[in-house]
Design a protein around this motif. Structure first.
Motif, PDB file in Angstrom:
ATOM      1  N   GLY A   9       0.820  -1.220   0.000  1.00 38.15           N
ATOM      2  CA  GLY A   9       0.000   0.000   0.000  1.00 38.15           C
ATOM      3  C   GLY A   9       0.845   1.256   0.000  1.00 38.15           C
ATOM      4  O   GLY A   9       0.490   2.268  -0.624  1.00 38.15           O
ATOM      5  N   ALA A  10       2.014   1.176   0.685  1.00 39.31           N
ATOM      6  CA  ALA A  10       2.889   2.363   0.768  1.00 39.31           C
ATOM      7  C   ALA A  10       3.436   2.732  -0.612  1.00 39.31           C
ATOM      8  O   ALA A  10       3.788   3.894  -0.847  1.00 39.31           O
ATOM      9  CB  ALA A  10       4.032   2.076   1.740  1.00 39.31           C
ATOM     10  N   GLY A  11       3.499   1.768  -1.515  1.00 36.04           N
ATOM     11  CA  GLY A  11       4.040   2.043  -2.844  1.00 36.04           C
ATOM     12  C   GLY A  11       2.992   2.427  -3.862  1.00 36.04           C
ATOM     13  O   GLY A  11       3.309   2.643  -5.041  1.00 36.04           O
ATOM     14  N   LEU A  12       1.713   2.492  -3.455  1.00 36.33           N
ATOM     15  CA  LEU A  12       0.640   2.840  -4.403  1.00 36.33           C
ATOM     16  C   LEU A  12       0.458   4.355  -4.497  1.00 36.33           C
ATOM     17  O   LEU A  12       0.766   5.081  -3.550  1.00 36.33           O
ATOM     18  CB  LEU A  12      -0.683   2.219  -3.945  1.00 36.33           C
ATOM     19  CG  LEU A  12      -0.871   0.721  -4.146  1.00 36.33           C
ATOM     20  CD1 LEU A  12      -2.193   0.301  -3.530  1.00 36.33           C
ATOM     21  CD2 LEU A  12      -0.863   0.354  -5.621  1.00 36.33           C
ATOM     22  N   LYS A  13      -0.079   4.792  -5.639  1.00 34.80           N
ATOM     23  CA  LYS A  13      -0.422   6.212  -5.773  1.00 34.80           C
ATOM     24  C   LYS A  13      -1.926   6.369  -5.651  1.00 34.80           C
ATOM     25  O   LYS A  13      -2.674   5.415  -5.850  1.00 34.80           O
ATOM     26  CB  LYS A  13       0.026   6.716  -7.144  1.00 34.80           C
ATOM     27  CG  LYS A  13       1.532   6.801  -7.293  1.00 34.80           C
ATOM     28  CD  LYS A  13       1.902   7.241  -8.688  1.00 34.80           C
ATOM     29  CE  LYS A  13       3.420   7.219  -8.873  1.00 34.80           C
ATOM     30  NZ  LYS A  13       3.775   7.361 -10.267  1.00 34.80           N
ATOM     31  N   GLY A  14      -2.365   7.581  -5.374  1.00 25.92           N
ATOM     32  CA  GLY A  14      -3.806   7.838  -5.322  1.00 25.92           C
ATOM     33  C   GLY A  14      -4.387   7.616  -3.939  1.00 25.92           C
ATOM     34  O   GLY A  14      -3.707   7.182  -3.008  1.00 25.92           O
TER      35      GLY A  14
END
Length: 562
Positions: free
Chosen positions: A440-445
């Motif tokens: 999740g930490a690497g997701l955008k938005g």
């Protein structure tokens, strides 16, 4: 500049009596509150140290249990959003038979986490998207966590080891006795292809008195009543099963008989008796030694059967009768008469024994120690049904033991379909939480917030285990210790030690605390689906309940003196 026309207040869309709730405050947050109530209700019953609930259902029957499936079945939930959770839990019960409580707890926690995001201003669609992404990632990671699987060929000790965690969560302290009983019964009826194992072939008979250590497995069927006639035992007997009553045939219509003299009077009943005797003589001549009756047994019929040394057992449940036919390999007959060789079944031992103070009838195979038992006889077929005879002090205790046995049998069924095992004791959930959080930490938005909340929601499983076993304050400390251990190399197997022998943590892999992978993946999938369903609701429309006006209830007891 356009003119704003005021809305008419008298606009009526629905019939009188309808309730219409909409918007974030009225619909979504209210639903989340109802679901949180339900999950908090069953949360204290989770794990080996879960508390029991004392329930009295609408029929006045008393239940003392920590089994979530029973609790939600007997508590009539009426809130529509909470019902979605109940349905998800029931789907888990029918699919896997285990981890029903985990579904409700995880779904409840997911919705509690979503509540913060909604109040902060996130749109429900962003939260649901994030939850679905997290669920997909979590299930992918779960596949990689399988460290071992159920060994083949199956032995009693390996099966019992796999069952211990599932049974310990229901009957902590008795898990070893129960898991060896369930494993023995399951192996007795295991078909050549284990994937065809049928849970219906392991039966339970509860007999009050004694203690659990007096329980045993019988390779056959046990009925809690004694045979009708005087013959209580038969060996290597031919069996006939009748679904009709064994009695003098009654005519369809009423008739009047005119008797003119004494001879006619004497001959009147003897004709019926001779006819009945002829039928039973034919049955006896065909070699039948045991008759199973699905209905009434008349006195005259019993007299002839006793004279011909035929044992009679009455089985009134048609389901039990069907199972019995499968065990003895007989065809149930709807007419009274001698069975053909194909219709008759066989049983090695038919006997009436005393267990505690109760007499029970047993139909079983020959086992070691019986006369005529030949261990090298390869022709002897495997029993079709095994029965676990449970002993206990009270009927509530026996009911709870039966539920633990049913769960154990369902776990065997699930493990035979897919034998992969993952670390138990909350270790798998913590590891998944760690990995999904990193994802999740690497997701955008905006959906990244929902993914990370989904990850923290999974921590509820080890936290609940710790809180129920060690108390609330200790629970947080145990979780922080576990998170530190999971960060280390090879820390996947660290879970909650409910006995708190050291610092409240243990390596689940070393202690052989392993759970079924498929049960976990179904629980996570169903819990996420239920949470997403509740979040995607934005208004509740309830019609007026059907039925006339309710009878006014008098306040207090009408019989009390003022």
């Amino acid at each position: 500049m356009s003119l704003k026309v005021p809305k008419a207040n008298s606009l009526q869309l629905f019939k009188d009596g309808y309730k219409h709730l909409q918007g974030l405050e009225d619909a979504v947050l209210r639903n989340i509150q109802a679901v949180a109530e339900l999950s908090d209700l069953v949360r204290t019953s989770f794990g080996p140290n879960g508390r029991n609930k004392l329930l009295i259902n609408h029929l006045g029957k008393l239940f003392v249990t920590s089994d979530a499936a029973t609790i939600i079945r007997e508590v009539e939930v009426v809130h529509p959003a909470a019902k979605l959770l109940v349905m998800a839990s029931q789907a888990q019960e029918s699919e896997m038979g285990d981890a029903t409580n985990a579904v409700i707890i995880i779904a409840g926690e997911l919705l509690k986490k979503a509540e913060h995001l909604l109040i902060m201003g996130l749109h429900p669609s962003e939260i649901t998207r994030g939850y679905e992404l997290a669920c997909k990632k979590g299930l992918e990671e779960l596949e990689t966590l399988s460290q071992s699987s159920l060994p083949t060929p199956l032995t009693q000790s390996t099966l019992a080891t796999a069952l211990i965690p599932a049974i310990a969560s229901k009957q902590y302290g008795y898990e070893e006795i129960l898991s060896s009983l369930v494993a023995e019964a399951a192996l007795a009826v295991m078909p050549p292809n284990p994937k065809n194992f049928n849970v219906d072939n392991v039966r339970v008979v509860k007999i009050m008195g004694g203690s659990l250590s007096g329980s045993k497995v019988v390779r056959g069927m046990v009925f809690g009543r004694e045979p009708e006639g005087m013959i209580k035992r038969a060996l290597k007997a031919k069996v006939a099963v009748f679904t009709c009553g064994l009695d003098i045939a009654q005519t369809e219509t009423k008739g009047t008989v005119l008797i003119k003299n004494a001879d006619e009077m004497l001959n009147f009943t003897s004709g019926e008796e001779k006819h009945l005797e002829k039928i039973f003589q034919e049955i006896a001549d065909s070699g039948v030694k045991v008759i199973i009756a699905g209905s009434t047994v008349g006195e005259l019929a019993l007299h002839y059967l006793n004279r011909m040394n035929i044992a009679v057992l009455k089985v009134l449940s048609k389901f039990e009768l069907r199972r019995l036919c499968r065990v003895v390999n007989a065809t149930p007959l709807a007419r009274m008469g001698a069975p053909t060789p194909e219709e008759a079944g066989n049983v090695d031992v038919f006997e009436c024994i005393e267990v505690g103070g109760d007499r029970v009838t047993v139909l079983r195979q020959l086992v070691e120690g019986d006369d005529g038992f030949d261990p090298n006889d390869k022709a002897a077929e495997k029993t079709r049904t095994a029965t676990i005879v449970l002993r206990g002090a009270t009927s509530n205790r026996l009911d709870d033991l039966e539920r633990a046995v049913d769960d154990g049998v369902s776990v065997i069924k699930a493990l035979l379909k897919d034998g992969r095992l993952v670390p138990g004791a909350g270790a798998t959930e913590l590891e998944l939480a760690k990995r999904v959080d990193a994802y999740g930490a690497g997701l955008k938005g905006l959906s990244q917030h929902a993914v990370r909340r989904w990850a923290t929601a999974l921590e509820v499983i080890p936290r609940t285990l710790a809180e129920n076993a060690l108390g609330g304050a200790e629970g947080n400390e145990v979780i922080s210790r576990l998170l530190a251990k999971h960060e280390q190399e090879g820390g996947v197997g660290w879970g909650v030690d409910v006995e708190a022998e050291t610092d409240g943590t243990l390596n689940a892999l070393e202690h052989k605390l392993l759970d079924s992978l498929v049960a976990k993946s179904w629980a996570i999938r169903l819990a996420t689906d239920a949470a997403v369903s509740v979040l995607s609701v934005d208004s509740i429309i309830m019609s007026k309940p059907a039925g006339g006006p309710k009878i006014p209830q008098q306040a207090g007891n009408w019989d009390e003196d003022d």
